[in-house]
Design a protein around this motif. Structure first.
Motif, PDB file in Angstrom:
ATOM      1  N   UNK A   1      65.769  12.058   9.562  1.00  0.00           N
ATOM      2  CA  UNK A   1      67.127  12.814   9.369  1.00  0.00           C
ATOM      3  C   UNK A   1      68.245  11.712  10.360  1.00  0.00           C
ATOM      4  N   UNK A   2      68.236  11.869  11.706  1.00  0.00           N
ATOM      5  CA  UNK A   2      69.106  11.470  12.970  1.00  0.00           C
ATOM      6  C   UNK A   2      69.026  10.209  11.943  1.00  0.00           C
TER       7      UNK A   2
ATOM      8  N   UNK B   1      86.688   7.708  17.702  1.00  0.00           N
ATOM      9  CA  UNK B   1      87.260   9.211  17.808  1.00  0.00           C
ATOM     10  C   UNK B   1      88.100   9.158  16.232  1.00  0.00           C
ATOM     11  N   UNK B   2      88.211   9.460  15.321  1.00  0.00           N
ATOM     12  CA  UNK B   2      88.813   9.307  13.558  1.00  0.00           C
ATOM     13  C   UNK B   2      89.948  10.607  13.813  1.00  0.00           C
ATOM     14  N   UNK B   3      89.391  11.782  13.889  1.00  0.00           N
ATOM     15  CA  UNK B   3      89.547  13.366  13.872  1.00  0.00           C
ATOM     16  C   UNK B   3      88.437  14.130  15.103  1.00  0.00           C
ATOM     17  N   UNK B   4      89.274  14.703  15.735  1.00  0.00           N
ATOM     18  CA  UNK B   4      88.380  15.763  16.690  1.00  0.00           C
ATOM     19  C   UNK B   4      87.500  16.814  15.972  1.00  0.00           C
ATOM     20  N   UNK B   5      87.807  17.243  14.499  1.00  0.00           N
ATOM     21  CA  UNK B   5      87.257  17.830  13.841  1.00  0.00           C
ATOM     22  C   UNK B   5      85.426  17.468  13.615  1.00  0.00           C
ATOM     23  N   UNK B   6      85.842  15.810  13.418  1.00  0.00           N
ATOM     24  CA  UNK B   6      84.638  15.763  12.620  1.00  0.00           C
ATOM     25  C   UNK B   6      83.784  14.939  14.092  1.00  0.00           C
ATOM     26  N   UNK B   7      82.425  16.008  14.699  1.00  0.00           N
ATOM     27  CA  UNK B   7      82.075  15.898  15.654  1.00  0.00           C
ATOM     28  C   UNK B   7      80.948  14.862  15.346  1.00  0.00           C
ATOM     29  N   UNK B   8      80.676  14.976  13.784  1.00  0.00           N
ATOM     30  CA  UNK B   8      79.221  13.989  13.772  1.00  0.00           C
ATOM     31  C   UNK B   8      79.350  13.092  13.389  1.00  0.00           C
ATOM     32  N   UNK B   9      78.507  12.089  12.720  1.00  0.00           N
ATOM     33  CA  UNK B   9      78.943  11.604  11.001  1.00  0.00           C
ATOM     34  C   UNK B   9      78.042  12.473   9.712  1.00  0.00           C
ATOM     35  N   UNK B  10      77.112  13.533   9.971  1.00  0.00           N
ATOM     36  CA  UNK B  10      76.450  14.222   9.443  1.00  0.00           C
ATOM     37  C   UNK B  10      76.428  15.855  10.160  1.00  0.00           C
ATOM     38  N   UNK B  11      77.407  16.499   9.617  1.00  0.00           N
ATOM     39  CA  UNK B  11      76.891  17.952  10.292  1.00  0.00           C
ATOM     40  C   UNK B  11      76.590  19.083   9.645  1.00  0.00           C
TER      41      UNK B  11
ATOM     42  N   UNK C   1      80.041  13.682  -4.279  1.00  0.00           N
ATOM     43  CA  UNK C   1      79.511  14.974  -4.773  1.00  0.00           C
ATOM     44  C   UNK C   1      77.538  15.037  -5.262  1.00  0.00           C
ATOM     45  N   UNK C   2      77.233  13.837  -4.165  1.00  0.00           N
ATOM     46  CA  UNK C   2      75.531  14.011  -3.680  1.00  0.00           C
ATOM     47  C   UNK C   2      75.450  14.170  -2.255  1.00  0.00           C
ATOM     48  N   UNK C   3      76.590  13.164  -1.788  1.00  0.00           N
ATOM     49  CA  UNK C   3      76.028  13.807  -0.378  1.00  0.00           C
ATOM     50  C   UNK C   3      76.817  14.792  -0.721  1.00  0.00           C
ATOM     51  N   UNK C   4      77.589  15.699  -1.026  1.00  0.00           N
ATOM     52  CA  UNK C   4      78.219  17.307  -0.022  1.00  0.00           C
ATOM     53  C   UNK C   4      77.281  17.983  -0.663  1.00  0.00           C
ATOM     54  N   UNK C   5      76.019  17.832  -1.382  1.00  0.00           N
ATOM     55  CA  UNK C   5      75.109  18.313  -2.255  1.00  0.00           C
ATOM     56  C   UNK C   5      74.439  18.710  -0.968  1.00  0.00           C
ATOM     57  N   UNK C   6      74.379  17.536  -0.676  1.00  0.00           N
ATOM     58  CA  UNK C   6      72.875  17.174   0.372  1.00  0.00           C
ATOM     59  C   UNK C   6      73.888  17.920   2.180  1.00  0.00           C
ATOM     60  N   UNK C   7      74.783  17.553   2.352  1.00  0.00           N
ATOM     61  CA  UNK C   7      75.437  17.881   3.945  1.00  0.00           C
ATOM     62  C   UNK C   7      74.828  19.906   3.503  1.00  0.00           C
ATOM     63  N   UNK C   8      75.639  20.472   2.340  1.00  0.00           N
ATOM     64  CA  UNK C   8      75.450  21.583   2.600  1.00  0.00           C
ATOM     65  C   UNK C   8      73.945  22.096   2.075  1.00  0.00           C
ATOM     66  N   UNK C   9      73.019  21.489   2.272  1.00  0.00           N
ATOM     67  CA  UNK C   9      71.586  22.400   1.953  1.00  0.00           C
ATOM     68  C   UNK C   9      71.249  22.538   3.194  1.00  0.00           C
ATOM     69  N   UNK C  10      72.095  21.569   4.092  1.00  0.00           N
ATOM     70  CA  UNK C  10      71.684  21.421   6.091  1.00  0.00           C
ATOM     71  C   UNK C  10      71.788  22.205   6.948  1.00  0.00           C
ATOM     72  N   UNK C  11      70.929  22.803   7.080  1.00  0.00           N
ATOM     73  CA  UNK C  11      71.353  24.262   7.326  1.00  0.00           C
ATOM     74  C   UNK C  11      71.793  23.697   9.640  1.00  0.00           C
ATOM     75  N   UNK C  12      70.550  23.220   9.699  1.00  0.00           N
ATOM     76  CA  UNK C  12      70.217  22.971  11.622  1.00  0.00           C
ATOM     77  C   UNK C  12      70.338  21.492  11.810  1.00  0.00           C
ATOM     78  N   UNK C  13      70.492  20.827  12.977  1.00  0.00           N
ATOM     79  CA  UNK C  13      70.368  19.798  13.657  1.00  0.00           C
ATOM     80  C   UNK C  13      68.521  20.207  13.972  1.00  0.00           C
ATOM     81  N   UNK C  14      68.344  18.795  13.555  1.00  0.00           N
ATOM     82  CA  UNK C  14      66.600  18.579  13.615  1.00  0.00           C
ATOM     83  C   UNK C  14      66.137  18.801  15.099  1.00  0.00           C
TER      84      UNK C  14
END
Length: 363
Positions: A292-293, A304-314, A350-363
């Motif tokens: 997943x890394x 730096x695109x936006x300070x709020x976006x701290x990870x490629x996948x959060x 939508x596929x990416x959204x569904x996956x991101x929302x299924x991930x709770x923690x960093x590895x």
């Protein structure tokens, strides 16, 4: 004596009629030694000026009926190109075949191979017609792969070589929704952005992992790789278990497997070692996203695109995920992929959204 193909006769003289000069263009004449129902591809003179000169298709070429020895195929998952539909074909010279290298590597094609890819839309307005916009041909010469881009005329009777790129305004009906775009036909330089490894031109999708599926051929349903072996287009033996992608549109498949398959065909041609975006801190090939890394989970974007976006996948947060922002953008300076689309692929986002929302923690 050319064994098979066409040859050019170039008339270099200019005939002067009073004050006007008329330029005489190259003429393509069928080689009388080549049967009219056989593909004609002479490496010393390709690319031809007209798509029909190759004889890849029998009958009216807009019907895309493959000629003898031209094999149609379809990858398990397809690259998104503004919802364009595609037909893909492979042709090799008599007695030549490709070799298996690895599940995730391009087949080792012989010199003389042609890979043909047609881009078209159904239900084009007005008239609710099918319209082919472009045909991309990759040909392997002794010196390596070359690109040949053909743009179709309005009459759909011929496609002509044009390596400069261009735009086509198109409106069509997709599942009851009217869509429009200024479709981009790539230039030779743009082709190479995606189709390269260590700056050497290569194909993208013809890997065992992408082709290990059944296809309905005129003589019955067969596995595409086995069909290649049957036609003499693939030599040697294949491993008993190929690490195969899934159709990312198949909701019955595991969510992460679908996303990994999507990223492989849509993003890995840039986000891999030796590719255009290899300096980025992610690796999106199917064999690499077991980690997943490598997919960007909790990985800083390095820009730096936006300070709020701290990870490629959060984890569980699409608004803080750079990948989601880029996939959902149309601005050329920030969208991903860089080329090949002007519209947002809603299903992919939508596929990416569904996956991101299924991930709770960093590895």
């Amino acid at each position: 004596m050319v064994r098979t193909g066409l040859f050019f006769i170039t008339v270099a003289t200019s005939v002067i009629f009073y004050t006007a000069c008329k330029k005489v263009e190259p003429i393509e004449i069928p080689d009388p030694g080549t049967p009219s129902n056989k593909v004609s591809l002479v490496l010393s003179i390709v690319p031809y000026q007209k798509l029909s000169s190759y004889r890849f298709f029998q009958g009216d070429i807009k019907n895309q009926q493959p000629a003898d020895g031209v094999m149609e195929y379809e990858p398990i998952s397809s690259l998104f190109t503004d919802y364009a539909l595609k037909k893909r074909f492979i042709w090799m010279p008599d007695g030549k075949s490709a070799d298996y290298v690895a599940d995730s590597d391009i087949l080792n094609f012989p010199v003389g191979t042609a890979l043909i890819k047609n881009f078209y839309y159904d239900h084009v307005m007005p008239g609710d017609v099918t319209k082919i916009l472009e045909t991309r041909v990759m040909i392997k010469k002794a010196s390596g792969w070359i690109f040949a881009e053909y743009i179709w005329n309005e009459e759909q009777t011929e496609a002509y070589l044009d390596m400069n790129g261009g735009y086509v305004d198109i409106t069509w009906n997709r599942n009851g929704q009217e869509l429009s775009t200024n479709y981009r036909i790539p230039s030779e330089t743009e082709c190479k952005v995606c189709h390269k490894l260590n700056d050497v031109p290569i194909p993208i999708g013809v890997k065992p992992q992408n082709m290990n599926k059944n296809y309905n051929y005129p003589d019955g349903v067969k596995n595409q790789l086995q069909k290649m072996i049957e036609m003499g287009y693939l030599s040697g033996s294949l491993p008993p278990n190929i690490n195969t992608v899934v159709n990312y549109s198949d909701a019955t498949q595991p969510l992460e497997l679908r996303l990994r398959s999507y990223l492989d065909i849509n993003c890995a041609h840039c986000h891999s070692a030796g590719k255009h975006c290899d300096y980025r801190p992610i690796r999106l090939g199917f064999s690499e996203t077991v980690s997943k890394t490598n997919m960007g989970l909790c990985v800083e974007p390095g820009e730096m695109i936006d300070p709020a976006m701290n990870y490629i996948i959060s984890p569980s947060n699409i608004n803080r995920s750079v990948m989601h922002f880029r996939l959902n953008a149309t601005n050329e300076s920030v969208r991903m992929p860089l080329l090949g689309r002007t519209l947002v692929h809603q299903e992919g986002v939508q596929l990416l959204e569904d996956w991101i929302n299924s991930i709770e923690f960093c590895e």
